[in-house]
Design an enzyme around this catalytic site. Structure first.
Site, mmCIF file in Angstrom:
data_model
loop_
_atom_site.group_PDB
_atom_site.id
_atom_site.type_symbol
_atom_site.label_atom_id
_atom_site.label_comp_id
_atom_site.label_asym_id
_atom_site.label_seq_id
_atom_site.Cartn_x
_atom_site.Cartn_y
_atom_site.Cartn_z
ATOM 1 C CG HIS A 304 -1.958 0.916 1.040
ATOM 2 N ND1 HIS A 304 -1.835 2.403 1.494
ATOM 3 C CD2 HIS A 304 -3.427 0.874 0.943
ATOM 4 C CE1 HIS A 304 -2.917 2.996 1.379
ATOM 5 N NE2 HIS A 304 -4.071 2.068 0.947
ATOM 6 C CG ASP A 361 -7.734 -2.639 -2.475
ATOM 7 O OD1 ASP A 361 -9.069 -2.116 -2.362
ATOM 8 O OD2 ASP A 361 -6.779 -1.980 -2.643
#
Length: 426
Positions: A304, A361
């Site tokens: 991320h 995700d």
């Protein structure tokens, strides 16, 4: 309040720039005085720029910490309902029992949408991407809630937030139903927020005794909570920037949906499933991961930009993912493939050393796939959840004096030149 000053020398002139301390995180340097120097600051992607002051969400990427109004995300996801989190984002604190009952009731009162919106859906092709539809129909709410809307009025701000949070699941489910050629399902106010969304997605008029699965309902509610807000990301910044012009708030949220649609932002969980399609089978995983190491291909759903450690949302999402897969007993080759990727990423030193852990995700995509939600709806669900964060930031901005957003630029085009008539141009 400014605690001390930084000193900047430009062309022999010294400027004092106030250093401002927040309650958490790095202090920021107020560079407004640069205007007097004849210089602008240059910061592509706003990587070290804080354009706003906010009390809503705090992220410490190094620690892997995400706080909403001071509450850790894992405690919220495991103990509170999404609408309680939405209330906290809007109001600053989790609701007490009376406030919770009142807020939930107000949401239930506004879940229906104007019947005229059915005609908006009919204007789209059946194969239109649901996010394209959402940009249109959410923006169209501006036409229904425009007159007598004064965002300097606290009551107007409250009803705007309630309408958006209440109607978003209805519009999202309608986008799905339209793409499937199925009749729209009207909201049921005897269901919880997540339960109602699943009902509008999957029930048909023939399902007179429709019931949702408790495990799936809890998982969906957690997905909503884990995506509710994420500080000044691209879509939230878009909502704030659009809102700084005084634009209709429904149009501002539509702008946020458009920004979220990008594959580098909300489209990441869609990209995870597309990556799994490209890999094909479990047998191809080792070869694919070697290509990742040699930078031949990109690994979607891992790592991320903000979190330099484990994504705190992913920890909760992994537990939920395991619960859903066990409860449904799903035997899907694509899900087996995802688990094989996860195993390598959690054990291989290459990924551990680079903190390339599965992010939210990755797991949310697996859960939504297992539930039976098509890939094209993943980002729509993200937008549904993020609406509470978007409107909280927009209304926070409107509750105090603010300036219209107007970034500067580093111009590298042509210098001034004379106009040449077309017959004389080379």
């Amino acid at each position: 309040m400014a605690d001390t000053n930084a000193k900047l020398t430009v062309n022999g002139e010294e400027y004092e720039l106030p250093i401002i301390e927040g309650t958490l995180g790095r202090p920021v340097i107020d560079v407004a005085a640069l205007q007097e120097s004849g210089f602008w600051s240059y910061d592509p992607g706003f990587k070290v720029t804080a354009p706003v002051e906010s009390k809503i969400t705090y992220i410490d990427g190094g620690k892997g910490e995400l706080l909403h109004r001071g509450y850790p995300i894992d405690e919220l996801a495991n103990n509170a309902e999404y609408l309680e989190v939405a209330y906290a984002l809007l109001n600053g604190d989790l609701p007490n029992a009376e406030q919770k009952a009142d807020f939930f009731e107000k949401i239930r009162e506004h879940t229906a949408v104007h019947d005229q919106l059915r005609k908006f859906f009919e204007g789209f092709r059946r194969d239109a991407h649901p996010m394209a539809i959402m940009v249109g129909v959410v923006g169209a709410l501006s036409a229904f809630y425009h007159d007598n809307l004064d965002l300097s009025n606290e009551e107007h701000r409250e009803i705007t937030a309630i309408r958006l949070i209440a109607k978003m699941p209805t519009l999202a489910a309608m986008s799905y139903k339209y793409s499937q050629g199925e009749p729209f399902m009207y909201p049921r106010n005897d269901f919880s927020y997540a339960e109602n969304f699943l009902y509008m997605m999957f029930a048909t008029p023939a399902d007179v005794d429709y019931q949702t699965n408790d495990v799936i309902t809890r998982a969906m509610d957690k997905i909503f909570t884990l995506h509710a807000d994420h500080e000044q990301n691209a879509s939230t910044s878009t909502v704030r920037l659009a809102g700084s012009t005084g634009a209709n708030p429904y149009a501002c949220i539509a702008a946020g949906i458009a920004a979220l649609w990008g594959p580098s932002h909300g489209g990441a969980n869609e990209a995870v499933l597309e990556m799994l399609d490209e890999i094909g089978t479990v047998e191809n995983v080792p070869e694919f991961m070697e290509k990742v190491k040699s930078r031949e291909v990109k690994l979607m759903g891992f790592g991320h930009r903000v979190y330099k450690n484990f994504d705190p949302r992913a920890k909760v999402m992994k537990e939920t993912c395991d619960e859903v897969l066990e409860a449904l007993g799903v035997n899907d080759p694509k899900l087996e493939l995802a688990m094989a990727l996860e195993k390598i990423a959690l054990e291989d030193p290459f990924f551990i050393e680079r903190n390339l852990y599965p992010n939210v995700d990755f797991y949310s995509g697996i859960i939504l796939k297992a539930i039976g939600i098509p890939t094209s709806m993943f980002t729509v669900i993200f937008a549904l959840a993020r609406t509470s964060g978007w409107i909280s930031h927009l209304l926070e901005m409107h509750s105090a004096p603010y300036k219209i957003g107007r970034p500067r630029q580093l111009y590298t085009g042509e210098t001034r030149r004379d106009f040449v008539k077309v017959e004389d141009r080379k």
